[in-house]
Design an enzyme around this catalytic site. Structure first.
Site, PDB file in Angstrom:
ATOM      1  N   ARG A  24      11.488 -11.545  -6.608  1.00 32.31           N
ATOM      2  CA  ARG A  24      10.842 -10.550  -5.642  1.00 32.31           C
ATOM      3  C   ARG A  24      10.595 -11.092  -4.225  1.00 32.31           C
ATOM      4  O   ARG A  24      11.476 -11.355  -3.131  1.00 32.31           O
ATOM      5  CB  ARG A  24      10.548  -9.304  -5.404  1.00 32.31           C
ATOM      6  CG  ARG A  24      12.106  -8.229  -6.948  1.00 32.31           C
ATOM      7  CD  ARG A  24      11.220  -7.079  -6.219  1.00 32.31           C
ATOM      8  NE  ARG A  24      10.580  -6.970  -5.195  1.00 32.31           N
ATOM      9  CZ  ARG A  24       9.503  -6.217  -4.354  1.00 32.31           C
ATOM     10  NH1 ARG A  24       8.672  -5.407  -5.591  1.00 32.31           N
ATOM     11  NH2 ARG A  24       9.733  -5.905  -3.813  1.00 32.31           N
ATOM     12  N   LYS A  81       8.310 -14.433   2.635  1.00 31.61           N
ATOM     13  CA  LYS A  81       9.194 -13.264   2.453  1.00 31.61           C
ATOM     14  C   LYS A  81       9.506 -12.055   3.034  1.00 31.61           C
ATOM     15  O   LYS A  81       9.947 -12.011   3.873  1.00 31.61           O
ATOM     16  CB  LYS A  81       9.121 -12.871   1.142  1.00 31.61           C
ATOM     17  CG  LYS A  81       9.299 -11.258   0.896  1.00 31.61           C
ATOM     18  CD  LYS A  81       8.344 -10.946  -0.628  1.00 31.61           C
ATOM     19  CE  LYS A  81       8.333  -8.782  -0.572  1.00 31.61           C
ATOM     20  NZ  LYS A  81       7.730  -8.417   0.144  1.00 31.61           N
ATOM     21  N   ASN A  82       7.994 -11.892   4.148  1.00 32.13           N
ATOM     22  CA  ASN A  82       8.337 -10.414   4.778  1.00 32.13           C
ATOM     23  C   ASN A  82       8.195 -10.991   6.324  1.00 32.13           C
ATOM     24  O   ASN A  82       8.881  -9.867   7.172  1.00 32.13           O
ATOM     25  CB  ASN A  82       6.345 -10.014   5.172  1.00 32.13           C
ATOM     26  CG  ASN A  82       5.870  -9.599   3.615  1.00 32.13           C
ATOM     27  OD1 ASN A  82       7.009  -9.444   2.576  1.00 32.13           O
ATOM     28  ND2 ASN A  82       4.650  -9.384   3.716  1.00 32.13           N
ATOM     29  N   ARG A 133      10.810  -2.739  -0.714  1.00 35.44           N
ATOM     30  CA  ARG A 133      10.575  -1.560   0.026  1.00 35.44           C
ATOM     31  C   ARG A 133      11.560  -1.820   2.014  1.00 35.44           C
ATOM     32  O   ARG A 133      11.424  -1.293   2.677  1.00 35.44           O
ATOM     33  CB  ARG A 133       9.477  -2.428   0.018  1.00 35.44           C
ATOM     34  CG  ARG A 133       8.037  -1.805   1.869  1.00 35.44           C
ATOM     35  CD  ARG A 133       7.865  -0.696   1.157  1.00 35.44           C
ATOM     36  NE  ARG A 133       7.525   0.431   1.995  1.00 35.44           N
ATOM     37  CZ  ARG A 133       7.175   1.791   1.829  1.00 35.44           C
ATOM     38  NH1 ARG A 133       7.602   2.549   0.195  1.00 35.44           N
ATOM     39  NH2 ARG A 133       6.756   2.480   2.567  1.00 35.44           N
ATOM     40  N   ILE A 167      -6.163  -1.585   1.925  1.00 38.93           N
ATOM     41  CA  ILE A 167      -5.342  -0.625   2.632  1.00 38.93           C
ATOM     42  C   ILE A 167      -4.269   0.263   1.536  1.00 38.93           C
ATOM     43  O   ILE A 167      -3.585   0.576   2.042  1.00 38.93           O
ATOM     44  CB  ILE A 167      -4.194  -2.194   2.446  1.00 38.93           C
ATOM     45  CG1 ILE A 167      -4.565  -3.317   3.838  1.00 38.93           C
ATOM     46  CG2 ILE A 167      -2.914  -2.032   3.629  1.00 38.93           C
ATOM     47  CD1 ILE A 167      -5.058  -3.297   5.078  1.00 38.93           C
ATOM     48  N   ASP A 169      -2.196  -8.395   0.679  1.00 39.93           N
ATOM     49  CA  ASP A 169      -1.107  -9.690  -0.797  1.00 39.93           C
ATOM     50  C   ASP A 169      -1.664 -10.334  -1.527  1.00 39.93           C
ATOM     51  O   ASP A 169      -1.656 -11.443  -2.132  1.00 39.93           O
ATOM     52  CB  ASP A 169       0.075 -10.577   0.363  1.00 39.93           C
ATOM     53  CG  ASP A 169       1.004  -8.960   0.209  1.00 39.93           C
ATOM     54  OD1 ASP A 169       0.769  -7.664   0.040  1.00 39.93           O
ATOM     55  OD2 ASP A 169       2.384  -8.910   1.509  1.00 39.93           O
ATOM     56  N   CYS A 172       7.514  -2.149  -4.842  1.00 42.04           N
ATOM     57  CA  CYS A 172       6.043  -2.165  -5.263  1.00 42.04           C
ATOM     58  C   CYS A 172       5.464  -0.637  -5.213  1.00 42.04           C
ATOM     59  O   CYS A 172       5.497  -0.010  -4.268  1.00 42.04           O
ATOM     60  CB  CYS A 172       4.850  -2.912  -4.884  1.00 42.04           C
ATOM     61  SG  CYS A 172       5.814  -5.252  -5.104  1.00 42.04           S
ATOM     62  N   ARG A 215       2.788   4.878   0.139  1.00 38.11           N
ATOM     63  CA  ARG A 215       3.493   4.523   0.545  1.00 38.11           C
ATOM     64  C   ARG A 215       4.578   5.358   1.901  1.00 38.11           C
ATOM     65  O   ARG A 215       5.856   4.590   1.898  1.00 38.11           O
ATOM     66  CB  ARG A 215       4.138   3.345   0.027  1.00 38.11           C
ATOM     67  CG  ARG A 215       3.025   2.101  -0.581  1.00 38.11           C
ATOM     68  CD  ARG A 215       4.131   0.692  -1.029  1.00 38.11           C
ATOM     69  NE  ARG A 215       4.294   0.172  -0.020  1.00 38.11           N
ATOM     70  CZ  ARG A 215       4.776  -1.126  -0.668  1.00 38.11           C
ATOM     71  NH1 ARG A 215       5.608  -1.286  -1.516  1.00 38.11           N
ATOM     72  NH2 ARG A 215       4.451  -2.082   0.784  1.00 38.11           N
ATOM     73  N   PRO A 216       4.110   6.059   2.851  1.00 38.32           N
ATOM     74  CA  PRO A 216       5.212   7.353   3.620  1.00 38.32           C
ATOM     75  C   PRO A 216       5.559   6.045   4.699  1.00 38.32           C
ATOM     76  O   PRO A 216       5.292   5.402   4.222  1.00 38.32           O
ATOM     77  CB  PRO A 216       3.833   7.956   3.830  1.00 38.32           C
ATOM     78  CG  PRO A 216       2.420   7.280   3.913  1.00 38.32           C
ATOM     79  CD  PRO A 216       2.577   6.454   2.875  1.00 38.32           C
ATOM     80  N   ILE A 217       6.274   6.831   4.967  1.00 39.53           N
ATOM     81  CA  ILE A 217       7.103   6.290   6.046  1.00 39.53           C
ATOM     82  C   ILE A 217       7.400   6.738   7.423  1.00 39.53           C
ATOM     83  O   ILE A 217       7.759   7.006   8.790  1.00 39.53           O
ATOM     84  CB  ILE A 217       7.908   5.176   6.367  1.00 39.53           C
ATOM     85  CG1 ILE A 217       9.278   7.038   5.565  1.00 39.53           C
ATOM     86  CG2 ILE A 217       8.659   4.322   4.956  1.00 39.53           C
ATOM     87  CD1 ILE A 217      11.131   6.486   5.788  1.00 39.53           C
TER      88      ILE A 217
HETATM   89  C1  UD1 Z   1       4.097  -4.784   4.709  1.00 42.41           C
HETATM   90  C2  UD1 Z   1       4.062  -6.009   3.014  1.00 42.41           C
HETATM   91  C3  UD1 Z   1       3.421  -6.423   2.732  1.00 42.41           C
HETATM   92  C4  UD1 Z   1       2.225  -6.604   2.619  1.00 42.41           C
HETATM   93  C5  UD1 Z   1       1.853  -4.863   3.654  1.00 42.41           C
HETATM   94  C6  UD1 Z   1       0.272  -5.143   4.294  1.00 42.41           C
HETATM   95  C7  UD1 Z   1       6.698  -6.113   4.010  1.00 42.41           C
HETATM   96  C8  UD1 Z   1       8.052  -5.620   3.752  1.00 42.41           C
HETATM   97  N1  UD1 Z   1       5.746  -5.753   3.105  1.00 42.41           N
HETATM   98  O1  UD1 Z   1       4.248  -3.529   3.570  1.00 42.41           O
HETATM   99  O2  UD1 Z   1       3.601  -7.063   1.651  1.00 42.41           O
HETATM  100  O3  UD1 Z   1       1.421  -5.527   2.021  1.00 42.41           O
HETATM  101  O4  UD1 Z   1       2.479  -4.387   4.952  1.00 42.41           O
HETATM  102  O5  UD1 Z   1      -0.002  -6.338   5.095  1.00 42.41           O
HETATM  103  O6  UD1 Z   1       6.437  -6.819   4.637  1.00 42.41           O
HETATM  104  N2  UD1 Z   1       1.256   4.118   6.319  1.00 42.41           N
HETATM  105  C9  UD1 Z   1       1.622   5.131   6.546  1.00 42.41           C
HETATM  106  N3  UD1 Z   1       3.252   5.399   7.857  1.00 42.41           N
HETATM  107  C10 UD1 Z   1       3.758   4.184   7.376  1.00 42.41           C
HETATM  108  C11 UD1 Z   1       3.935   3.265   6.825  1.00 42.41           C
HETATM  109  C12 UD1 Z   1       2.330   2.524   6.461  1.00 42.41           C
HETATM  110  O7  UD1 Z   1       0.647   5.131   5.851  1.00 42.41           O
HETATM  111  O8  UD1 Z   1       5.097   4.789   7.755  1.00 42.41           O
HETATM  112  C13 UD1 Z   1       0.200   3.347   5.191  1.00 42.41           C
HETATM  113  C14 UD1 Z   1       0.553   2.712   4.527  1.00 42.41           C
HETATM  114  O9  UD1 Z   1       0.676   3.413   2.799  1.00 42.41           O
HETATM  115  C15 UD1 Z   1      -0.206   1.609   3.997  1.00 42.41           C
HETATM  116  C16 UD1 Z   1      -0.731   1.418   5.632  1.00 42.41           C
HETATM  117  O10 UD1 Z   1      -0.333   2.052   5.897  1.00 42.41           O
HETATM  118  O11 UD1 Z   1      -1.595   2.443   3.409  1.00 42.41           O
HETATM  119  C17 UD1 Z   1      -0.180  -0.195   5.268  1.00 42.41           C
HETATM  120  O12 UD1 Z   1       1.038  -0.211   5.107  1.00 42.41           O
HETATM  121  P1  UD1 Z   1       2.130  -1.481   5.968  1.00 42.41           P
HETATM  122  O13 UD1 Z   1       1.161  -2.253   6.728  1.00 42.41           O
HETATM  123  O14 UD1 Z   1       3.114  -0.305   6.543  1.00 42.41           O
HETATM  124  O15 UD1 Z   1       2.863  -1.785   5.021  1.00 42.41           O
HETATM  125  P2  UD1 Z   1       4.685  -2.194   4.564  1.00 42.41           P
HETATM  126  O16 UD1 Z   1       4.801  -2.157   5.535  1.00 42.41           O
HETATM  127  O17 UD1 Z   1       4.370  -1.628   3.435  1.00 42.41           O
END
Ligand code: UD1
Length: 417
Positions: free
Chosen positions: A396, A22-23, A92, A326, A304, A116, A121-123
């Site tokens: 999903r 999926k990812n 996401r 995480i 996960d 989810c 989950r900030p960006i």
């Molecule tokens: C992806 C996966 C998800 C998996 C996760 C960690 C997809 C679509 N989803 O999610 O299944 O659980 O990796 O292996 O591939 N963070 C920030 N700022 C940011 C981005 C992330 O603070 O801009 C934090 C998040 O809140 C979280 C941590 O970093 O605490 C890890 O997030 P990230 O590795 O980015 O996970 P996702 O890409 O959301």
């Protein structure tokens, strides 16, 4: 809304074939928009997240042929349009259109992504990466307008090895001018899969799968063909089920190298398994040892699989400690497991399991994708009937889960409510 109904305590025997990751797939599909031509993505899992991404491609005037498990994506006539709030919110991975559209058109307008509810989950790391490449980010409530006159290669240091930020920066950097280096990049195998696709398209990326990724920008990308790697999380979920109620359950089409840390943890618990090149064969283990599990970034224990492995911890003899490092809010399965008779104490990101506990069927609610997978696992080993509400979350990320489990002996159904 859908609900899953399980009659527990059946043995699982036979072969479960694992689908594409999926990812990986949810990033490869948006990546196809970077090429002004036709790409083929093979071994795409049949999950509802895929359908949501195809809706976005449709909006962007990208032609898609969906043939069995292969997607043929022609992005030649792609148009840069606002991705509506409804579409951005569906998953996401809609955030990968930020990097992909920015890379191709130097501008993107979309909303904060869905997905989810497992933490805030900030960006911010994605956006900082775009800014480092020369883009301006404007935000109006949950709408983002990201624009660049020109994207220029840069040295980018990620505060956290974020999967999403690493991939999004890759997407923007492959068509930037000059060199980009991503330091403290995420090392997940899915990132290697995505870099391989981009390189086949003509990108110049080195070091994917390590913490330093170097990208030399190119002017244009062409269509390419890629196979999605096997889903290590889907495989891990069925492997856990096999350890609980398997009788020669063959989890097939796996890359055991991607699951080393999980398989080691299971061995530590006393799980009997045979590992072949592409298969893991499992038998129910009568005496599981208590262990400690701590989720960390790849190659550590995957977040996960933290929820599915919790079910195994309820069956281990003694006290097991579980820590999720995480995401802040990944314990949605715990109150449900407690309802089934599991003795668990938890606070925020820590849980203590006092096992083994015989589980009994109950009416439960899936709070997110992987908590849903944990509840299916619990329902399969419980006495009596388990009902899992909000089962849409599970679809999903787990393709044909009802058929795959029924085919190996589970009594499981899904219905619309
Ligand atoms: C992806 C996966 C998800 C998996 C996760 C960690 C997809 C679509 N989803 O999610 O299944 O659980 O990796 O292996 O591939 N963070 C920030 N700022 C940011 C981005 C992330 O603070 O801009 C934090 C998040 O809140 C979280 C941590 O970093 O605490 C890890 O997030 P990230 O590795 O980015 O996970 P996702 O890409 O959301």
């Amino acid at each position: 809304m859908k609900r899953i109904i399980i009659e527990g305590n059946k043995t699982l025997s036979g072969t479960i074939k694992i689908g594409g990751a999926k990812n990986s797939a949810v990033a490869l599909i948006p990546a196809a928009i970077l090429a002004e031509g036709t790409s083929v993505i093979k071994n795409v899992p049949n999950i509802s997240d895929k359908d949501a991404l195809l809706e976005i491609l449709n909006l962007l005037n990208v032609q898609v042929t969906d043939e069995k498990n292969a997607l043929i994506i022609n992005a030649k006539e792609a148009q840069n349009k606002l991705i509506t709030e409804n579409l951005s919110n569906k998953l996401r991975a809609s955030y990968y259109f930020m990097g992909a559209l920015l890379g191709r058109f130097k501008k993107v307008e979309m909303y904060f992504p869905g997905g989810c509810n497992i933490g805030s989950r900030p960006i911010d790391l994605h956006l900082k990466g775009f800014e480092a490449l020369g883009a301006k980010v404007k935000r109006k409530k949950s709408k983002y307008i990201i624009e660049a006159k020109e994207l220029k290669g840069a040295d980018i240091y990620l505060d956290f090895a974020s999967v999403g930020a690493t991939i999004n920066i890759l997407f923007a950097a492959v068509l930037a001018t000059g060199k980009t280096v991503i330091h403290n990049a995420a090392r997940e195998v899915e990132i290697e899969n995505i870099a391989k696709f981009l390189n086949k398209m003509g990108a110049k990326i080195k070091g994917a799968g390590t913490e330093t990724i170097k990208i030399t920008g190119v002017k244009k990308l062409n269509g390419a063909t890629i196979n999605v790697i096997p889903d290590r999380i889907e495989a891990g979920t069925y492997i856990i089920m096999g350890a609980l109620i398997g009788k020669n359950l063959i989890v097939d089409g796996v890359n055991p190298n991607h699951l080393k840390v999980v398989l080691n943890k299971l061995k530590e618990m006393g799980v009997k398994m045979k590992i072949n090149r592409h298969q893991v064969i499992l038998n129910k283990c009568d005496k599981l040892k208590a262990v400690n599990v701590r989720t960390v970034v790849y190659p550590g224990f995957p977040t996960d699989l933290g929820q599915p492995v919790s079910v195994l911890l309820t069956q281990a003899e003694g006290v097991s400690q579980f820590e999720e490092t995480i995401f802040e809010n990944r314990m949605g399965h715990v109150p449900n497991l407690q309802k089934m008779g599991a003795k668990i104490e938890y606070e925020r990101q820590h849980a203590i399991f006092y096992g083994p506990n015989k589980l009994h069927g109950a009416e439960l609610t899936a709070t997110d994708l992987r908590s849903g997978a944990a509840l299916v696992t619990a329902g399969l080993i419980a006495d009596g009937t388990t009902i899992i509400n909000d089962a849409d979350h599970i679809l999903r990320g787990y393709e044909r889960i009802i058929t795959k489990l029924s085919d190996v002996g589970a009594k499981i159904e899904i219905e619309e409510v």
